[in-house]
Enzyme design. Structure first.
Site, short mmCIF file in Angstrom:
data_model
loop_
_atom_site.label_atom_id
_atom_site.label_comp_id
_atom_site.label_asym_id
_atom_site.label_seq_id
_atom_site.Cartn_x
_atom_site.Cartn_y
_atom_site.Cartn_z
N CYS A 18 1.01 -1.18 0.21
CA CYS A 18 0.00 0.02 -0.04
C CYS A 18 1.07 1.31 0.04
CB CYS A 18 -1.10 -0.24 1.26
SG CYS A 18 -2.08 1.39 1.39
N SER B 246 0.61 3.62 1.79
CA SER B 246 1.01 4.14 3.37
C SER B 246 2.49 3.32 3.78
CB SER B 246 -0.12 3.73 4.09
OG SER B 246 -1.17 4.45 3.70
N HIS C 255 4.91 5.53 2.51
CA HIS C 255 5.26 6.70 3.26
C HIS C 255 5.90 6.55 4.40
CE1 HIS C 255 2.70 8.65 0.29
NE2 HIS C 255 1.45 8.32 1.21
N HIS D 278 -0.01 -3.94 5.96
CA HIS D 278 -1.11 -3.84 6.75
C HIS D 278 -2.35 -4.29 5.87
CE1 HIS D 278 -0.78 0.08 4.82
NE2 HIS D 278 -1.80 0.09 4.71
N CYS E 109 -7.82 -3.22 2.86
CA CYS E 109 -7.48 -1.84 3.06
C CYS E 109 -7.72 -1.12 1.82
CB CYS E 109 -5.89 -1.72 3.22
SG CYS E 109 -5.36 -0.01 3.54
#
Length: 382
Positions: free
Chosen positions: A54, A56, A59, A75, A182
């Protein structure tokens, strides 16, 4: 694998397996041998079968989303329950489950509210990278390793709280269904739940990666007649149009701000806009792209740590709505199994978002694909 294998051979024992560890930011993940402790009360140990990569996660690696390191990231996972701790009642060894960063304790103010889904036991907004008791279940080279967002799916085995583990259909294809943990619900739910897109409406989606693509699918399912996709990477345009985008725009090709371009294209502004990138500039652009009287702007992207959103409050006084959305406003233990059921019945299209599959050991290649914009969603297989 049989329930007996999960419940008798490894239950109660430390499991040694492989995991991808982020020792520091701005560096490749390192495949290491880790020890995974048995689950404590209220916890579940899971054999991970697949995990999505993902934005994220990226990031965290580039330092814009601050979490304690070293850590096992990931996640967005699907797996099989290996063993359970005391007082776990909703899953048992052998169950197929999704591993989700947002818990649902069903006891806090948010969980008890009809519209709330941001459980107060989350580890998202001020992540400390530990279990609720303040410890971790991971050890590598004698050093304790943090988990991430209560999930940590970049490992062959992980330990999670029961409140973040979602039992799913036994027939669910584990190599695909992980993105329902997600990316898909985050985007799809932003359209159908948070914005409540209406038939015949015009929508604008900033960012055509995994989450943005799911927004497009949600807008299309809700009956939007025009979906404008915004991205600086034109490699994504062909796939976006296949998913339902009607107009693709590259902001770098215009001499005026993209929100002004959209205003001119739509005459009065879009009915619904979605920000799925995570920069302050694109959040403001999304807000200014929607109709001043009744437009709805939904923020989905994760902004850099300590950033501040600044805009003229008159932009809202006219009637615009600005709101955020977390995992598509789904209550994860109540709603995600229904989403999986709809996927199994082919009522929602998840597979079209998956453009690459890689063995877990090639995880850094997966991040390269993500950063290049060559993939929408890359799935790691264990």
């Amino acid at each position: 694998m049989s329930q007996a294998k999960f419940s008798t051979e490894t239950a109660g024992k430390v499991i040694t397996c492989r995991a991808a560890i982020a020792w520091t930011s701005n560096a490749p993940l390192s495949i290491e041998e880790v020890e995974v402790d048995p689950p404590k009360a209220g916890e579940v140990r899971i054999k991970v079968i697949s995990s999505g990569i993902c934005g994220s996660d990226n990031h965290i690696l580039d330092g814009t989303f601050k979490t304690p390191l070293p850590a096992i990231l990931g996640h967005e996972g699907a797996g099989i329950v290996e063993s359970i701790g005391e007082d776990v009642n909703s899953v048992k060894p052998g169950d197929k489950v999704l591993l989700i960063a947002l818990p649902q304790c069903r006891k806090c103010d948010s969980c008890l509210h009809a519209k709330g889904n941001c459980c107060l036991k989350e580890d998202i907004f001020s992540p400390f990278g530990l279990m609720l008791d303040g410890t971790t279940r991971f050890t590598c080279k004698g050093r304790k390793v943090h988990n991430i967002l209560g999930t940590s799916t970049f490992t062959e085995y992980t330990v999670m709280h029961e409140i973040s583990v979602v039992k799913i259909d036994d027939d669910a294809p584990m190599e695909n269904v992980c993105i329902l943990a997600c990316g898909f619900p985050t985007g799809y739910g932003a359209a159908v739940n948070a914005a409540q897109v209406t038939p015949g409406s015009t929508c604008v989606v900033f960012g055509l990666g995994g989450v943005g693509s799911a927004v497009v699918l949600g807008c299309k399912a809700a009956g939007a007649s025009r979906i404008i996709g915004i991205d600086i990477n034109e490699r994504k345009f062909e796939k976006a149009k296949a998913l339902g985008v009607t107009d693709c725009l590259n902001p770098q090709k215009f001499k005026k701000p993209i929100q002004q371009v959209i205003m001119e294209m739509t005459e009065f502004g879009a009915d619904f806009t979605f920000e799925a990138i995570g920069t302050i500039d694109t959040m403001v652009a999304a807000l200014e792209s929607c109709n001043m009287s009744y437009g709805v702007c939904v923020i989905i992207g994760v902004a850099p740590a300590k950033s501040q959103l600044s805009f003229d409050p008159m932009k809202l006084l006219s009637g615009r709505t600005l709101k955020g959305s977390l995992i598509g406003e789904y209550k994860i233990r109540d709603d995600i199994p229904l989403l999986v059921d709809n996927y199994m019945k082919k009522k929602i299209d998840v597979d079209s978002m998956i453009t690459h599959k890689l063995p877990f050991v090639k995880i850094n290649k997966g991040f390269e694909l993500l950063r290049s914009g060559k993939c929408i969603r890359c799935i790691l297989l264990f």
